[in-house]
Scaffold this active site. Structure first.
Site, PDB file in Angstrom:
ATOM      1  N   SER A   1      -0.984   1.854   4.880  1.00 31.04           N
ATOM      2  CA  SER A   1      -0.682   0.496   5.323  1.00 31.04           C
ATOM      3  C   SER A   1      -1.896  -0.410   5.144  1.00 31.04           C
ATOM      4  O   SER A   1      -2.111  -1.309   5.938  1.00 31.04           O
ATOM      5  CB  SER A   1      -0.263   0.518   6.793  1.00 31.04           C
ATOM      6  OG  SER A   1      -1.266   1.154   7.571  1.00 31.04           O
ATOM      7  N   CYS A   2      -2.709  -0.177   4.104  1.00 27.98           N
ATOM      8  CA  CYS A   2      -3.897  -0.999   3.867  1.00 27.98           C
ATOM      9  C   CYS A   2      -3.491  -2.459   3.735  1.00 27.98           C
ATOM     10  O   CYS A   2      -2.504  -2.787   3.065  1.00 27.98           O
ATOM     11  CB  CYS A   2      -4.623  -0.522   2.616  1.00 27.98           C
ATOM     12  SG  CYS A   2      -5.307   1.129   2.853  1.00 27.98           S
TER      13      CYS A   2
ATOM     14  N   CYS B   1       0.881  -1.168   0.000  1.00 28.06           N
ATOM     15  CA  CYS B   1       0.000   0.000   0.000  1.00 28.06           C
ATOM     16  C   CYS B   1       0.915   1.213   0.000  1.00 28.06           C
ATOM     17  O   CYS B   1       1.551   1.515   1.008  1.00 28.06           O
ATOM     18  CB  CYS B   1      -0.914   0.028   1.218  1.00 28.06           C
ATOM     19  SG  CYS B   1      -1.903   1.542   1.273  1.00 28.06           S
TER      20      CYS B   1
END
Lengths: 198, 57
Positions: A110-111, A106
């Protein structure tokens, strides 16, 4: 840390103070129930983790019908295990083959697919990983111990909108006799991010 | 364009108090050589983008 340092814990940082103040305000105004944040963190740290994703992968390896459903509609196929919810509402599974290696990143933040992998490791959130995985994936993967043959195509998936990705690693050779549960025990978090092969 | 992922609220609008404006999101594939002059061979990057980030090509 030396034993000397242990007696002098690090002072609370400004960001920690700000977060604590925000949490106190949210609780005071009844916007977040008492203990909700601690409980959510505890669940994702101790109950929900990569073992969920490993079960999905092991079934895909052993049940061709499930694998087909998983690649066609990952959210629904993962929900067959009861896994879903926040950061897992729109799942896409990408399959590694001898010719293609997939890896997720990501670049914005921080997906990460929480219901299947738990909380992301610290390095996944760090700018060097996020920048270099799109810029020089082959070199970074090699540094992380994932050496790919020169001819393997690398597909990087940047979860920069609502979809969260899970990599379906290749089943390791010599595992033909293993049960689904035994196979699940072989599947690592890193292999489902795509920074390791099994 | 490799995938259309349905419509989702555009965070750029929502974060500034503009409400939930939904837009289609797409997964768009770029060959690494299109992005970087010194690209490593045999790599591509898929970026997930809201429709208003894109221009007709």
């Amino acid at each position: 840390m030396s034993s000397e340092d242990a007696h002098h814990p690090a002072p609370v940082s400004p960001v920690e103070r700000r977060v604590a103040a925000l949490e106190a305000l949210l609780t005071e105004r009844g916007l977040v129930p008492e203990g909700f944040i601690e409980e959510t963190i505890r669940r994702y740290e101790s109950e929900i983790g990569p073992m969920n994703g490993a079960k999905v992968v092991a079934r895909a390896w052993t049940d061709p019908g499930y694998k087909q459903r998983l690649l066609a509609d990952a959210t629904a196929a993962i929900a067959e295990f009861g896994f879903g919810g926040a950061e897992g509402d729109h799942m896409v599974v990408v399959e590694n083959t001898p010719a293609v290696h997939n890896v997720i990143v990501c670049t914005l933040c921080s997906c990460y697919p929480w219901p299947t992998l738990g909380l992301p490791p610290a390095w996944y959130k760090d700018p060097p990983y996020r920048a270099r995985m799109v810029r020089e994936p082959r070199a970074l993967l090699a540094e992380m111990g994932c050496q790919l043959p020169d001819g393997t195509e690398i597909r990087v998936w940047d979860s920069s909108a609502e979809v969260r990705y899970l990599v379906l690693p290749q089943r390791p050779p010599g595992t033909e006799r293993l049960t689904e549960a035994e196979l699940a025990a072989l599947v690592t978090r890193d292999s489902m991010i795509g920074v390791a092969i099994l | 364009m490799v995938r259309l992922d349905g419509s989702h609220p555009l965070p750029d609008v929502e974060a500034h108090g503009g409400g939930r404006r939904r837009e289609p999101t797409y997964s768009v594939r770029f060959d690494a050589a299109e992005l970087w002059s010194d690209a490593q061979h045999g790599a591509c990057v898929h970026v997930d983008l809201w429709e208003s980030y894109l221009e007709p090509a």
